[in-house]
Scaffold this active site. Structure first.
Site, PDB file in Angstrom:
ATOM      1  N   ASP A 101      -0.639   7.664  -2.612  1.00 45.04           N
ATOM      2  CA  ASP A 101       0.160   6.627  -3.262  1.00 45.04           C
ATOM      3  C   ASP A 101       0.197   5.808  -1.948  1.00 45.04           C
ATOM      4  OD1 ASP A 101       1.604   8.040  -1.470  1.00 45.04           O
ATOM      5  OD2 ASP A 101       3.619   8.389  -2.336  1.00 45.04           O
ATOM      6  N   ASP A 104       1.058   4.255   4.995  1.00 46.91           N
ATOM      7  CA  ASP A 104       2.159   3.507   6.087  1.00 46.91           C
ATOM      8  C   ASP A 104       1.466   3.691   7.224  1.00 46.91           C
ATOM      9  OD1 ASP A 104       4.595   2.562   6.780  1.00 46.91           O
ATOM     10  OD2 ASP A 104       5.394   4.136   6.360  1.00 46.91           O
TER      11      ASP A 104
END
Ligand code: IMP
Ligand code: MG
Length: 182
Positions: A101, A104
């Site tokens: 997804d 980060d």
């Protein structure tokens, strides 16, 4: 649920159109071999992106999943990444596309990329829906990126906060008072 959202960051329409164009980029990057590609999806945040992306890809493919634990409970800070389910991951000799997804801190992708390479994949590339460029470390990169976003914790379209909001059709920011609440 909708009343918990402060602001929509990426609309449902923008997601659909970018996922389709990203699939075009990915298809152009893989030769259409007889054995196709093997998608290794990182649970659970990637599932909505994965389902939409897969159906836009025209080539033969297989799919497998891994589960990585890094966000315990009601926190927006990742801890050490740990592979939770990798028992039957068959990638030896395959052209692998890891799907997650969001990129980060990069701990999750670093772990999965190493594991896939260690198991003898012929090639390893990575597609993420979102990337927070201000945080991504130099040694972990994604070959295909849907959107670069600012360094704020987002939810929806598969991404959760404390297990909730994955079913939102868009990517949004929670109201600040909800972070830290359980
Ligand atoms: P990393 O290991 O720090 O790169 O984090 C990757 C994982 O943390 C992703 O697969 C997500 O599940 C989760 N994550 C990171 N940022 C966010 C966010 O803004 N919202 C929801 N989940 C996130
Ligand atoms: Mg995840």
């Amino acid at each position: 649920m909708q009343t918990d959202i402060e602001r929509v960051v990426i609309t449902e329409q923008a997601l659909a159109s970018r996922v389709a164009s990203l699939a075009g980029e990915i298809a152009g990057g893989f030769p259409d071999r007889e054995d196709g590609i093997t998608i290794v999806a990182v649970l659970s945040g990637s599932i909505i992106f994965l389902a939409d992306l897969m159906r836009c890809l025209p080539m033969k493919m297989r799919m497998d999943v891994v589960s990585v634990s890094s966000y315990p409970g009601a926190t927006t800070q990742s801890t050490e990444a740990r592979l939770v389910a990798d028992r039957d991951l068959q990638v030896s000799g395959r052209d692998v596309l890891i799907v997650d997804d969001i990129l980060d801190t990069g701990k999750t992708l670093r772990l999965v990329q190493h594991e896939v390479a260690r198991r003898g994949a012929r090639s390893v590339r990575t597609a993420v829906l979102l990337r927070k460029p201000s945080k991504a470390p130099s040694d972990v990169s994604a070959d295909f990126v849907g959107f670069d976003i600012e360094d704020r914790f987002v939810v929806g379209y598969g991404l959760d906060y404390n297990g909730h909001y994955r079913n939102l059709r868009y990517i949004g920011l929670l109201k600040p008072e909800l972070y830290g609440a359980t």
